[in-house]
Scaffold this motif. Structure first.
Motif, PDB file in Angstrom:
ATOM      1  N   LEU A 146       0.815  -1.220   0.000  1.00 33.27           N
ATOM      2  CA  LEU A 146       0.000   0.000   0.000  1.00 33.27           C
ATOM      3  C   LEU A 146       0.845   1.264   0.000  1.00 33.27           C
ATOM      4  O   LEU A 146       0.422   2.308  -0.497  1.00 33.27           O
ATOM      5  N   VAL A 147       2.022   1.172   0.562  1.00 33.18           N
ATOM      6  CA  VAL A 147       2.898   2.327   0.731  1.00 33.18           C
ATOM      7  C   VAL A 147       4.281   1.972   0.206  1.00 33.18           C
ATOM      8  O   VAL A 147       4.725   0.826   0.322  1.00 33.18           O
ATOM      9  N   ASP A 161       1.687   6.901  -1.242  1.00 34.49           N
ATOM     10  CA  ASP A 161       0.601   5.947  -1.422  1.00 34.49           C
ATOM     11  C   ASP A 161       0.797   5.295  -2.794  1.00 34.49           C
ATOM     12  O   ASP A 161       0.861   5.987  -3.815  1.00 34.49           O
ATOM     13  N   SER A 162       0.897   3.984  -2.818  1.00 35.78           N
ATOM     14  CA  SER A 162       1.175   3.270  -4.082  1.00 35.78           C
ATOM     15  C   SER A 162       0.109   3.525  -5.142  1.00 35.78           C
ATOM     16  O   SER A 162       0.385   3.464  -6.343  1.00 35.78           O
ATOM     17  N   TYR A 165       0.669   7.851  -6.143  1.00 36.78           N
ATOM     18  CA  TYR A 165       1.988   8.453  -5.922  1.00 36.78           C
ATOM     19  C   TYR A 165       2.184   9.739  -6.712  1.00 36.78           C
ATOM     20  O   TYR A 165       3.029  10.567  -6.380  1.00 36.78           O
TER      21      TYR A 165
END
Length: 314
Positions: A146-147, A161-162, A165
């Motif tokens: 997620l990150v 934040d994936s 981004y």
């Protein structure tokens, strides 16, 4: 030094497999249960520098050491099964120094000495996103995908934040008092901690939510070689190599060293804990499999790997 120095290694997340990339331009696949070499492929044209598994147990991503200026082929998607290049990824102008695969989908990230981080998708050649940074970029996904974290100049760590981004980082941490560049980042399995290793052989554990420094450790310097550290699966201990060739383990809650081992050969440049096994692997010019000693009476049994299996690169 049959195979030369090992540049990087990676465990498969779900299969008992390990992949290494070495100075002799080889990529090697190992069965970690038996510590046996399964397959060796050579890549004389491009070399073998950084390597990581995709989700498929016989496919890896490998970065280029040679001819980068002329070909622009900074990354290759390789099939270890038939030694075939499935896809080239062009974009980086200089050597890739950090590489990681998303744990949840087909995206992966690369950080390069050209001061950029690129986000890719295994299914397409074109880069999906670019982050321009200052300094040496180092990248890592958290365990849920997620990150992701990006380290840059002056010990700054930016969190993205994936899924969005392109909106920029949602948080930035500073490793106060140390301006050395970060050469490796890892998240603990529970996502609560981040492990940073710097180019001057300092190790820091940060709170992954607030960025506070939980503890820090200094090691013997290792000129021309960056060392690597790893969390134990429970996130309570850190294991690292050092410039004098020893391995160290610390309890991050008490900040005390709980073990030190001298059985390794050479300065450990690569060190990772297996995701599904009670073992870690350390690599210099020799690949060493370290496992806990179940008969030990130590209260820190999980960090007391007195039994070792060593496997020369062949």
């Amino acid at each position: 030094m049959r195979g030369g120095k090992i540049n990087s290694l990676d465990f498969h997340r779900k299969d008992d497999l390990l992949v290494t990339a070495s100075d002799d331009d080889s990529v090697r696949l190992y069965d970690i249960v038996s510590a046996k070499l399964i397959k060796t492929t050579y890549h004389k044209k491009h070399g073998a520098d950084r390597v990581c598994f995709t989700h498929h147990p016989s496919s890896v991503i490998c970065s280029t050491k040679y001819n980068l200026d002329s070909t622009g082929e900074s990354l290759r998607y390789l099939s270890m099964y038939d030694n075939r290049i499935l896809r080239y990824f062009k974009g980086h102008k200089e050597r890739v120094i950090s590489l990681c695969m998303s744990p949840v989908n087909d995206s992966f990230m690369s950080g390069s000495l050209d001061h950029s981080v690129r986000i890719w998708d295994l299914r397409v050649n074109a880069c999906q996103g670019i982050l321009r940074l200052r300094g040496r970029p180092t990248v890592a996904f958290d365990q849920q995908g997620l990150v992701f974290a990006v380290a840059m100049e002056a010990g700054a760590i930016k969190l993205f934040d994936s899924r969005s981004y392109d909106k920029g980082p949602f948080d930035t941490f500073l490793v106060g008092g140390d301006t050395a560049e970060v050469c490796d980042i890892k998240f603990s399995n529970d996502g609560k901690s981040m492990l940073l290793t710097t180019t001057n052989n300092n190790i820091y554990v940060l709170d992954a939510y607030g960025g506070e420094k939980r503890c820090g450790f200094s090691l013997e310097p290792s000129p021309n070689t960056n060392t690597e550290a790893t969390f134990t699966p429970d996130g309570q201990y850190v294991v690292s190599g050092s410039g004098d060739g020893t391995l160290h383990a610390w309890n991050i809650n008490t900040r005390n060293e709980v073990a030190c081992w001298n059985g390794n050969i050479g300065v450990v440049a690569c060190l990772k804990w297996a995701p599904r096994r009670a073992m870690f692997v350390a690599a210099s010019s020799v690949l060493s499999f370290w496992i806990p000693n179940p008969s030990s009476n130590s209260t820190d049994e999980s960090t007391d790997p007195q039994a070792t299996v060593k496997s020369d690169q062949v």
